[in-house]
Motif scaffolding. Sequence first.
Motif, PDB file in Angstrom:
ATOM      1  N   ASN A  86     -46.027 -34.665  -3.007  1.00 34.67           N
ATOM      2  CA  ASN A  86     -45.354 -35.927  -2.685  1.00 34.67           C
ATOM      3  C   ASN A  86     -45.620 -36.934  -3.802  1.00 34.67           C
ATOM      4  OD1 ASN A  86     -47.967 -37.196  -2.076  1.00 34.67           O
ATOM      5  ND2 ASN A  86     -47.924 -35.898  -0.251  1.00 34.67           N
ATOM      6  N   GLU A  87     -44.896 -38.057  -3.723  1.00 34.44           N
ATOM      7  CA  GLU A  87     -44.984 -39.066  -4.780  1.00 34.44           C
ATOM      8  C   GLU A  87     -46.389 -39.646  -4.900  1.00 34.44           C
ATOM      9  OE1 GLU A  87     -42.307 -42.323  -4.266  1.00 34.44           O
ATOM     10  OE2 GLU A  87     -41.737 -42.282  -6.377  1.00 34.44           O
ATOM     11  N   ALA A  88     -47.102 -39.752  -3.784  1.00 28.67           N
ATOM     12  CA  ALA A  88     -48.456 -40.307  -3.825  1.00 28.67           C
ATOM     13  C   ALA A  88     -49.381 -39.379  -4.610  1.00 28.67           C
ATOM     14  CB  ALA A  88     -48.983 -40.528  -2.410  1.00 28.67           C
ATOM     15  N   ALA A  89     -49.257 -38.078  -4.380  1.00 33.27           N
ATOM     16  CA  ALA A  89     -50.115 -37.121  -5.095  1.00 33.27           C
ATOM     17  C   ALA A  89     -49.827 -37.169  -6.590  1.00 33.27           C
ATOM     18  CB  ALA A  89     -49.897 -35.713  -4.552  1.00 33.27           C
ATOM     19  N   SER A  91     -48.500 -39.733  -8.297  1.00 30.82           N
ATOM     20  CA  SER A  91     -48.912 -41.035  -8.832  1.00 30.82           C
ATOM     21  C   SER A  91     -50.424 -41.128  -8.951  1.00 30.82           C
ATOM     22  CB  SER A  91     -48.399 -42.162  -7.927  1.00 30.82           C
ATOM     23  OG  SER A  91     -46.989 -42.137  -7.861  1.00 30.82           O
ATOM     24  N   HIS A  92     -51.122 -40.591  -7.965  1.00 33.08           N
ATOM     25  CA  HIS A  92     -52.579 -40.585  -7.991  1.00 33.08           C
ATOM     26  C   HIS A  92     -53.073 -39.772  -9.190  1.00 33.08           C
ATOM     27  CE1 HIS A  92     -56.559 -39.574  -5.681  1.00 33.08           C
ATOM     28  NE2 HIS A  92     -56.736 -40.550  -6.516  1.00 33.08           N
TER      29      HIS A  92
ATOM     30  N   ALA B  88     -53.205 -38.058   0.077  1.00 32.14           N
ATOM     31  CA  ALA B  88     -53.025 -38.481  -1.314  1.00 32.14           C
ATOM     32  C   ALA B  88     -52.798 -39.989  -1.386  1.00 32.14           C
ATOM     33  CB  ALA B  88     -51.868 -37.733  -1.955  1.00 32.14           C
ATOM     34  N   HIS B  92     -55.369 -42.364  -3.272  1.00 33.92           N
ATOM     35  CA  HIS B  92     -54.839 -43.149  -4.389  1.00 33.92           C
ATOM     36  C   HIS B  92     -55.146 -44.636  -4.175  1.00 33.92           C
ATOM     37  CE1 HIS B  92     -51.064 -44.341  -6.921  1.00 33.92           C
ATOM     38  NE2 HIS B  92     -52.149 -44.377  -7.648  1.00 33.92           N
TER      39      HIS B  92
END
Lengths: 228, 228
Positions: A86-89, A91-92, B88, B92
């Motif tokens: 996902n986008e969070a993973a 971005s992180h 995530a 983050h």
Amino acid sequence: MITLYDLAVEGDRRPSPYCWRTKYVLKHKGLAWRDEPVGFTEKEKIAFAQSQTVPVIHDGATVVKDSWAIARHLDEAYPNNPLFANEAALSHARFVAGWADSVVQPALFPIIVGDLYERVRPADQAYFRETRGKRIGTTDFAGFQKAARDKGVVAFRTVLEPARRVLKEQAFLAGAKPAYPDYALAGSLLWAHIASPLVLLEPDDPVYAWRERMLDLFDGLGRKAKAA
Amino acid sequence: MITLYDLAVEGDRRPSPYCWRTKYVLKHKGLAWRDEPVGFTEKEKIAFAQSQTVPVIHDGATVVKDSWAIARHLDEAYPNNPLFANEAALSHARFVAGWADSVVQPALFPIIVGDLYERVRPADQAYFRETRGKRIGTTDFAGFQKAARDKGVVAFRTVLEPARRVLKEQAFLAGAKPAYPDYALAGSLLWAHIASPLVLLEPDDPVYAWRERMLDLFDGLGRKAKAA
């Protein structure tokens, strides 16, 4: 079969923080690989990839250079155990890798550069002197390292504070299980661990306990590595 | 209705970076709130929460202190537009908030402390001198700030490098849309923006363009704030 071109120094040690990221990613994805050691000056070995630096991988007909591009490629090509689900993973991972590159490694370099130089292959020493000497303004790597260590080790521990705060709350930077942010920082610390006998972390530091977990990961991938 | 206890200084300016995080979270969740200004020394206003610091919220019968605990509470209590939908996203947010707290704000404090002091309510000046003087070892805030600015502004821009690298690739730290990592860093920069006329960022910096987007967010929540 995947081939990984991995930086090698004296005694077949493998210090490259970026190659470590790739090795962790390969393990995370459950992929086997063939290992090809490359000295600093063996540029002809990776010329096929139009790259001056490792890691480079050959994945069937596909050639990928740069640890981040390799991670993106492997995560897209092999659906098992996604790194960037996902986008969070994603971005992180970007943030922590950028932090490791721009903050952690520049803080480590001055305090291990003398030890690094001692372990470079004889054939690569002139190259190291030329390129790294330019970076720090001297080729007296031992003297530079000695001066840097006076304050540098304590300063380095301070630099790790954002990771420390997370690791007080959870086992890995990515959560209950490790993922790319962990592999990025582990790569930086393995670079130091393999190139230098310097004691970086204090045993009561949450980052120390996390590094132990990272060394044990994937049947001791990091712990089995030939260190300084 | 939610009540937010928000730090107020002269001219009803609201500089607290942690209160800004809460305001962004409330907006992100689509929640309205009643605003209660609190001076540095008006500790009795938040005594009900067993807290010495803001933000504090009153959400119906529930009292929550600390910006991170407030974000967790609101995300659990109100399902709309989740901030921490997966591990995530949570990890983050923890990393970037810890980085803002331990790196960004300590780099900002010396270069804005004189301007901050000038804007504290007269009734709170003695408290500010006592607590902040202890932190930097002097109560000559103007002199300390002047000395710190010589190198401090350039050093501050360097500190932002991990965010800059991400913002070269995507619109927000969290991805295509803003989330907690963005609110954490925006809070730090709004603190400086509201307390000091100092020019922090250069217009060609990707962090500058991101800050513009953050100021515009939620109908200009940040841009409408009374600044220095």
